[in-house]
Write an enzyme that holds these catalytic residues in place. Structure first.
Site, PDB file in Angstrom:
ATOM      1  N   ASN A   1       5.758 -10.704 -10.199  1.00 24.65           N
ATOM      2  CA  ASN A   1       5.244 -11.807  -8.969  1.00 24.65           C
ATOM      3  C   ASN A   1       4.019 -10.803  -8.574  1.00 24.65           C
ATOM      4  OD1 ASN A   1       6.628  -9.485  -7.788  1.00 24.65           O
ATOM      5  ND2 ASN A   1       7.944 -10.679  -6.650  1.00 24.65           N
TER       6      ASN A   1
ATOM      7  N   ARG B   1       4.919  -3.290   1.866  1.00 31.91           N
ATOM      8  CA  ARG B   1       6.372  -2.876   2.457  1.00 31.91           C
ATOM      9  C   ARG B   1       6.151  -2.553   4.009  1.00 31.91           C
ATOM     10  NH1 ARG B   1       7.976  -4.983  -1.436  1.00 31.91           N
ATOM     11  NH2 ARG B   1       9.687  -4.480  -2.643  1.00 31.91           N
TER      12      ARG B   1
ATOM     13  N   GLN C   1      14.643  -6.025   6.873  1.00 35.11           N
ATOM     14  CA  GLN C   1      14.241  -7.446   6.539  1.00 35.11           C
ATOM     15  C   GLN C   1      15.999  -7.876   6.253  1.00 35.11           C
ATOM     16  OE1 GLN C   1      10.271  -7.772   4.404  1.00 35.11           O
ATOM     17  NE2 GLN C   1      12.029  -7.900   2.962  1.00 35.11           N
TER      18      GLN C   1
ATOM     19  N   HIS D   1       9.068 -12.883   4.228  1.00 36.15           N
ATOM     20  CA  HIS D   1       8.792 -12.019   2.932  1.00 36.15           C
ATOM     21  C   HIS D   1       8.854 -13.479   1.956  1.00 36.15           C
ATOM     22  CE1 HIS D   1       8.929  -8.363   0.340  1.00 36.15           C
ATOM     23  NE2 HIS D   1       7.873  -9.077  -0.247  1.00 36.15           N
TER      24      HIS D   1
END
Length: 400
Positions: free
Chosen positions: A147, A285, A314, A333
């Site tokens: 990705n 991050r 998260q 995210h």
């Protein structure tokens, strides 16, 4: 028989999709550097469907159960009563995504005596205590490159959204207004700006290539310098420190891995070196940036905007200050979990599992930890240590 615990994000609030906006995905031959896409022996899903949520199961159930393995899929990952914690005692493999990470701390690893492998369905294994994994001889793997381009596109989108003041302008439409002056009072052209990336690996370099046609001046900071031909092609200026980069850049984008050396690299002190009114984009991050220092810099005007889709922990608690700070463009995210990306990281996860069960070598570029040490891409991108401290705060979100 092996037990695999797979932690995925929840299905849509309206239920698992029965139809999709598009019927297919573009066919990709290879990644830009020539690396082949995931090559499992087979897949049991249709590319373009929602695979990253609980009902999608990464398309793994048929393959695993037909080979006699047990698959447990859950979104419950935080708190002492989580399904993840209840299932760890006899789990051999744990799979999760960076978007809904199963924080594999030293404490959790200690609760899993049969654990042999931790897989990131995506890129970024900082939610695992890599030092604890090395100490236990646990293999850590991720689906490198699956990705990267997805995230790079997200960086460009967020850069333009901040600089052109897109989100507030959109909100005026929603409110029924036509407040042009309010919209453009913080709107600028990207053309001519200095833009710098912290790290120029697969994502950072792709960002630079995508931004080149905007007639901007491009900069990068990386401990591995790019080939001279690439620097010349893109007109790049190399920097050896964040201070050097941030002093000249109007836009800074963070594209480096999180490990102890990069944790909180953007903090109250380093922000003083940024140009007043700079924009900061972080799709790498959340822990690369000090939470409270970012909010303060937006309040004071030192930063004109902050956008990204990475938080720590998260999911982010409801009272996380990044939800309410001014001039932000934050999203959950999502940058690396487009339906296009999901097809690749689901296939890559299956490829890793096939190699593991067939006792074949896992691709070197997928390895982060193996044989008690950093391995493969992990040796290139990470440092030993632990970046999971504070992950227990995610339980506050789970309780609400």
């Amino acid at each position: 028989m092996a037990k695999i615990v797979c932690v995925l994000y929840d299905d849509p609030v309206t239920g698992y999709p029965k139809t999709y906006a598009r019927d297919d995905l573009p066919h990709l031959e290879r990644y830009p550097d020539g690396q082949s896409l995931p090559t499992p022996k087979g897949i049991d899903f249709k590319p373009g469907t929602l695979l990253g949520s609980v009902s999608g199961e990464l398309g793994l159930r048929k393959y695993l159960e037909s080979n006699g393995h047990q698959l447990v899929v859950t979104s419950s990952k935080d708190g002492v009563d989580s399904v993840l914690d209840r299932e760890l005692h006899d789990a051999e493999i744990v799979i999760s995504q960076p978007f809904w990470p199963a924080y594999m701390t030293a404490e959790r690893i200690a609760k899993a005596p049969k654990l042999k492998m931790i897989v990131t369905a995506g890129i970024g294994s900082d939610h695992t205590d890599l030092q604890a994994a090395m100490d236990r001889g646990i293999t850590v793997a991720e689906v490198t490159y699956c990705n990267s381009n997805s995230v790079a596109e997200h960086v460009v989108m967020m850069t333009l959204s901040l600089v052109r003041n897109y989100i507030p302008s959109y909100n005026w439409v929603i409110k029924g207004g036509w407040n042009i002056a309010d919209c453009v009072a913080r709107s600028y052209d990207l053309e001519g700006m200095n833009i710098g990336t912290v790290a120029a690996g697969r994502i950072g370099l792709r960002v630079l290539r995508l931004l080149k046609p905007y007639d901007v001046k491009l900069h990068y900071m990386d401990r591995h310098r790019l080939p001279e031909a690439v620097e010349k092609e893109l007109g790049l200026t190399h920097h050896t420190s964040l201070e050097s980069l941030s002093k000249v850049c109007d836009v800074v984008t963070l594209n480096c891995p999180l490990h102890p050396e990069t944790e909180n690299m953007v903090n109250a002190q380093s922000l003083k070196n940024f140009k007043r009114g700079a924009y900061l984009i972080n799709t790498a991050r959340g822990k690369l940036s000090d939470r409270d220092a970012i909010a303060a810099a937006l309040e004071s005007g030192q930063l004109a905007g902050y956008a990204g889709d990475v938080w720590f922990p998260q999911p982010a608690p409801a009272d996380h200050p990044w939800r309410t700070m001014p001039h932000h463009g934050m999203t959950p995210h999502i940058s690396g979990t487009s339906l296009s990306a999901q097809a690749r990281y689901a296939a890559g996860t299956r490829e890793i599992l096939e190699c593991y069960f067939d006792k074949r070598p896992i691709r070197n570029e997928y390895l982060i930890v193996q044989g008690g040490e950093l391995a493969g891409v992990g040796a290139h991108s990470y440092s030993a240590g632990n970046a999971t401290k504070g992950a227990e705060e995610a339980a506050r979100f789970a309780k609400k």
